[in-house]
Design an enzyme around this catalytic site. Structure first.
Site: not given
Ligand code: ADP
Ligand code: ZN
Length: 216
Positions: A13, A88, A127, A160, A171
């Site tokens: 994404k 999400r 990653r 990370r 996740r």
């Molecule tokens: P990825 O898509 O690789 O999991 P992100 O950088 O989008 O990584 O998100 C990392 C973490 O941040 C998620 O696992 C979650 O804990 C938190 N997070 C990100 N966006 C949201 C969201 N819209 N709602 C709730 N938690 C979020």
């Protein structure tokens, strides 16, 4: 152009959003990046969310929706934006509808990047990321020129915290339970376009361009 990008963690994404942001000259808004920069800066928000994120959970909807609402109200979002990692959950998607209604705006596209779980696990465990300039790498598919060092700024790359094996599994579970239902949500609204994220980055980009009628 107002765009949401959906997909499992590691589907790509962020990569597609960054590219579209340059191409369309609209801001790329990543809730994950916003949370991580708050953690790094030690803000109250960062302190609240660190544990949740490190464990592979989701930040509570009310907090996340407030942040996105604030960000979307900024001047640079007037003509469009790309949301990456938000919504999400169904309540977040409903929250977004409300925010957009209030702005008198609506989404143009919801791009869903489709990748199998097996590929996700391989990808996330390899990653690496630059803690200073945020450039992403992969030890197999996209390694830096010098092992462990950022090509862009010379900083030492890190993994990370939430890319550890156990956290990746939780996740993915969180994704299937809470985020996947958004596919139906946006399909019902006639906004959904599926693109495959399984192969090369350029293949996905080309599919995205095709869906949106963008010339390369
Ligand atoms: P990825 O898509 O690789 O999991 P992100 O950088 O989008 O990584 O998100 C990392 C973490 O941040 C998620 O696992 C979650 O804990 C938190 N997070 C990100 N966006 C949201 C969201 N819209 N709602 C709730 N938690 C979020
Ligand atoms: Zn860097």
């Amino acid at each position: 152009m107002k765009i949401v990008i959906l997909g499992a963690p590691g589907a790509g994404k962020g990569t597609q959003a960054a590219n579209l942001s340059v191409k369309l000259k609209i801001p790329h808004i990543s809730t994950g990046d916003i949370f991580r920069s708050n953690i790094k800066a030690g803000t109250p928000l960062g302190k609240t969310v660190k544990q949740i994120i490190d464990n592979g959970g989701l930040v509570p909807d009310e907090i996340t929706i407030e942040i996105v609402k604030g960000r979307l109200s900024q001047e640079d979002c007037r003509d469009g934006f790309i949301l990456d990692g938000f919504p999400r959950t169904i309540p977040q998607a409903e929250g977004l509808e409300l925010i957009l209604d209030q702005m008198g705006a609506k989404l143009d596209y919801v791009l869903n990047i489709v990748v199998t779980d097996a590929a996700i696990i391989r990808r996330l465990s390899g990653r690496r990321i630059c803690p200073d300039c945020n450039t992403g790498y992969h030890i197999d598919h996209d390694p830096p020129m010098e092992e462990g060092i950022c090509d862009n700024c010379g900083a030492r790359l890190i993994q990370r915290e939430d890319d550890s094996e156990d956290t990746i599994i939780s996740r993915l579970n969180t994704y299937h339970d809470q985020t996947e239902p958004l596919i139906g949500f946006y399909e019902e609204r006639g906004l959904l376009a599926n693109v495959t994220g399984q192969y090369r980055i350029e293949d996905t980009t080309n599919e995205v361009y095709k869906v949106m009628g963008i010339k390369e």
